[in-house]
Design an enzyme around this catalytic site. Structure first.
Site, short mmCIF file in Angstrom:
data_model
loop_
_atom_site.label_atom_id
_atom_site.label_comp_id
_atom_site.label_asym_id
_atom_site.label_seq_id
_atom_site.Cartn_x
_atom_site.Cartn_y
_atom_site.Cartn_z
N GLU A 154 -2.80 -8.69 9.15
CA GLU A 154 -2.59 -7.73 8.05
C GLU A 154 -2.51 -6.32 8.63
O GLU A 154 -3.52 -5.76 9.05
CB GLU A 154 -3.75 -7.85 7.06
CG GLU A 154 -3.60 -6.95 5.86
CD GLU A 154 -4.69 -7.18 4.83
OE1 GLU A 154 -5.08 -8.34 4.60
OE2 GLU A 154 -5.17 -6.18 4.26
N ASP A 173 -18.59 -12.52 2.99
CA ASP A 173 -18.62 -12.30 1.54
C ASP A 173 -19.39 -13.42 0.85
O ASP A 173 -20.01 -13.21 -0.19
CB ASP A 173 -17.22 -12.36 0.91
CG ASP A 173 -16.24 -11.38 1.50
OD1 ASP A 173 -16.69 -10.39 2.09
OD2 ASP A 173 -15.03 -11.62 1.36
N HIS A 204 -13.85 -13.46 2.98
CA HIS A 204 -14.35 -13.30 4.35
C HIS A 204 -15.60 -14.17 4.46
O HIS A 204 -16.34 -14.30 3.49
CB HIS A 204 -14.80 -11.88 4.66
CG HIS A 204 -13.78 -10.81 4.53
ND1 HIS A 204 -13.48 -10.20 3.34
CD2 HIS A 204 -13.01 -10.20 5.46
CE1 HIS A 204 -12.56 -9.26 3.55
NE2 HIS A 204 -12.25 -9.25 4.83
N HIS A 259 -1.61 -0.26 2.29
CA HIS A 259 -1.49 -0.04 3.74
C HIS A 259 -0.08 0.44 4.10
O HIS A 259 0.08 1.30 4.97
CB HIS A 259 -1.79 -1.33 4.50
CG HIS A 259 -3.18 -1.86 4.31
ND1 HIS A 259 -3.64 -3.00 4.92
CD2 HIS A 259 -4.21 -1.41 3.57
CE1 HIS A 259 -4.89 -3.23 4.57
NE2 HIS A 259 -5.25 -2.27 3.73
C1 XLS Z 1 -8.83 -3.66 4.29
C2 XLS Z 1 -8.12 -4.92 4.20
C3 XLS Z 1 -9.01 -6.14 4.06
C4 XLS Z 1 -8.24 -7.39 4.35
C5 XLS Z 1 -9.08 -8.59 4.64
O1 XLS Z 1 -8.28 -2.59 4.08
O2 XLS Z 1 -7.19 -4.83 3.16
O3 XLS Z 1 -9.59 -6.18 2.79
O4 XLS Z 1 -7.36 -7.70 3.32
O5 XLS Z 1 -9.90 -8.41 5.73
NI NI Z 2 -6.04 -6.38 2.40
NI NI Z 3 -6.79 -2.70 2.39
#
Ligand code: XLS
Ligand code: NI
Ligand code: NI
Length: 452
Positions: A247, A119, A116, A286
């Protein structure tokens, strides 16, 4: 390059005790004090279904969990005392962090990384300053990438940590926040392009809501669609050739997320005409939180033509949050990779370790152990998935199960050559009674066990 030389040049010694890159030693490897770890399965040049193992897996290490995460949990203070955390000149710390990150990539032999914007570089007083900080660290990355051959799998913007984003980024009730997020993404996308990133990821973060009492859901969905369209327009304008990925995640941080799972993201994309422009980055943990298996999400994305990349980790069967542990279950990973291989492979996506250490794992080397073990487990799982594909028994079972749809009447139904009335007449005239057949799940599970 030599990791220790690089870090010594930057003014500090090697961070990890593994003096040289981990090698592949094969299944017979026995650990010793001199060599505590070697890969048993991750043999990057081995051909797996016609492609080098490294290219089938396209492993990436992520910046955030490993170099930003400090071991805090809801009840506890930081436990990872990294030298680049804490007070000090933030840009020097960012440089130090980059040195250690590339030392780790080099020791692991991991071909890609992900980050990111926040980061890698500190926030400045204004967005212009923050963006400039990101670009300055990107200059550092450019040099290190050239030295080490490590590539960028994807970049992304952090649109969720700062309080300005507490009510979302694109879906914020305040258009100023939308604009700020747009400015941040523009920079992160352009930096990703400059570094040759293969993808750009948008994780919804706080794109969701807590209560309808203060939320205009329809309006927020329209905002999200417009934001996505702007990112896609910009991608084409600057000629970024990578994939744009969303994502999915069902909850956490917000109670209701607009990017709940693959199906929800597909509906969002379809409703804005973006289903050919944007794909998904699927994360194991997730999927689990959404009530799906990892392989379900992969197979669905493939069926819808939006499979893009994967975040590798594992959730905990007993904990209902994103525990982000490193994958350690060969069978689970093999079943996921089987779907990936069956669908034609990972493409320009990859297997990104969006995974973190437990907060008691405070030794620097724990970072290496975690990634290296996960890489080896995924490599082993890939070989299991390869057996599943090559043997073909699983696929033959599925084909036999649907054989009726390949016969004349099945085709006539799907091609639209038979109406409801014609089918009804046929069933009545023939006195048709369908014959139940076993789904054979137990036998198939036996088969899977035999490949392990
Ligand atoms: C959070 C997400 C995050 C993404 C990138 O749960 O997994 O880390 O991969 O923003
Ligand atoms: Ni992620
Ligand atoms: Ni995650």
């Amino acid at each position: 390059m030599n990791a220790s030389t690089d870090t010594v040049v930057a003014g500090h010694g090697p961070y990890f005790s593994f003096g040289r890159p981990l090698r592949f030693a094969g299944e017979g490897f026995t650990a010793s004090d001199k060599e505590p770890f070697a890969y048993r399965w991750y043999d990057r040049d081995r051909l797996v279904l016609g492609r080098r193992m490294e290219d089938q897996l396209r492993f990436a290490a992520c910046y955030w969990h490993s170099f930003v995460g400090n071991g805090t949990d809801a009840f506890g203070d930081p436990t990872f005392a990294r030298p680049w955390h804490g007070s000090g000149d933030p840009m020097r710390q960012a440089q130090h962090k980059a040195d250690v990150a590339f030392e780790m990539f080099h020791v692991l032999g991991v071909p890609f990384f992900t980050f990111h914007d926040r980061d890698i570089a500190p926030e400045g007083r204004t967005l212009a300053e923050s963006n400039d900080n990101v670009r300055r660290i990107a200059d550092v990355f450019e040099r290190k990438m050239a030295q080490t051959g490590v590539r960028l799998l994807w970049g992304t913007a952090n649109l969720f940590s700062h309080p300005r984003y507490m009510a979302g980024a694109a879906t914020n009730p305040d258009p100023d926040v939308f604009a700020y997020a747009a400015a941040q993404v523009r920079n992160a996308l352009e930096v990703t392009q400059r570094l040759g990133g293969a993808n750009y990821v948008l994780w919804g973060g706080r794109e969701g809501y807590e209560t309808l009492l203060n939320t205009d859901l329809k309006r927020e969905l329209a905002q999200m669609g417009r934001f996505l369209a702007m990112v896609v327009e910009h991608k084409h304008k600057i000629g970024f050739t990578g994939q744009i990925l969303i994502e999915p995640k069902p909850a956490e941080p917000t109670k209701h997320q607009y990017d709940f799972d693959v199906a929800t993201v597909y509906a969002l994309l379809r409703s804005h005409g973006l289903e050919r422009e944007v794909k998904v980055n699927i994360e194991q943990n997730h999927a689990l939180l959404a009530g799906h298996t990892f392989e379900h999400e992969i197979a669905l994305a493939q069926a819808l033509g939006i499979f893009g990349s994967m975040d590798m980790n594992r959730g905990d069967e007993m904990l209902g949050w994103d525990t982000d542990q490193f994958p350690n279950n060969v069978q689970h990973v093999a079943l996921a990779l089987y779907q990936v291989l069956r669908g034609g492979g990972i493409g320009v996506g990859g297997l990104n370790f969006d995974a973190k250490l437990r907060r008691q794992s405070i030794a620097p080397d724990d970072l290496v152990w975690a990634h290296a073990t996960a890489m080896d487990i995924c490599a082993r799982a890939l070989l299991v998935a390869e057996k599943m594909v090559v043997d073909g028994a699983l696929q033959r079972h599925v084909e036999a199960r649907y054989a009726g749809w390949e016969a004349e009447r099945g085709r006539a139904i799907l091609d639209g050559r038979l109406s409801l009335v014609e089918l009804a007449r046929d069933v009545e005239q023939r006195g048709l009674e369908p014959q139940p057949r076993s789904g054979g799940q137990e036998r198939l599970e036996h088969l899977v066990a035999s490949y392990l």
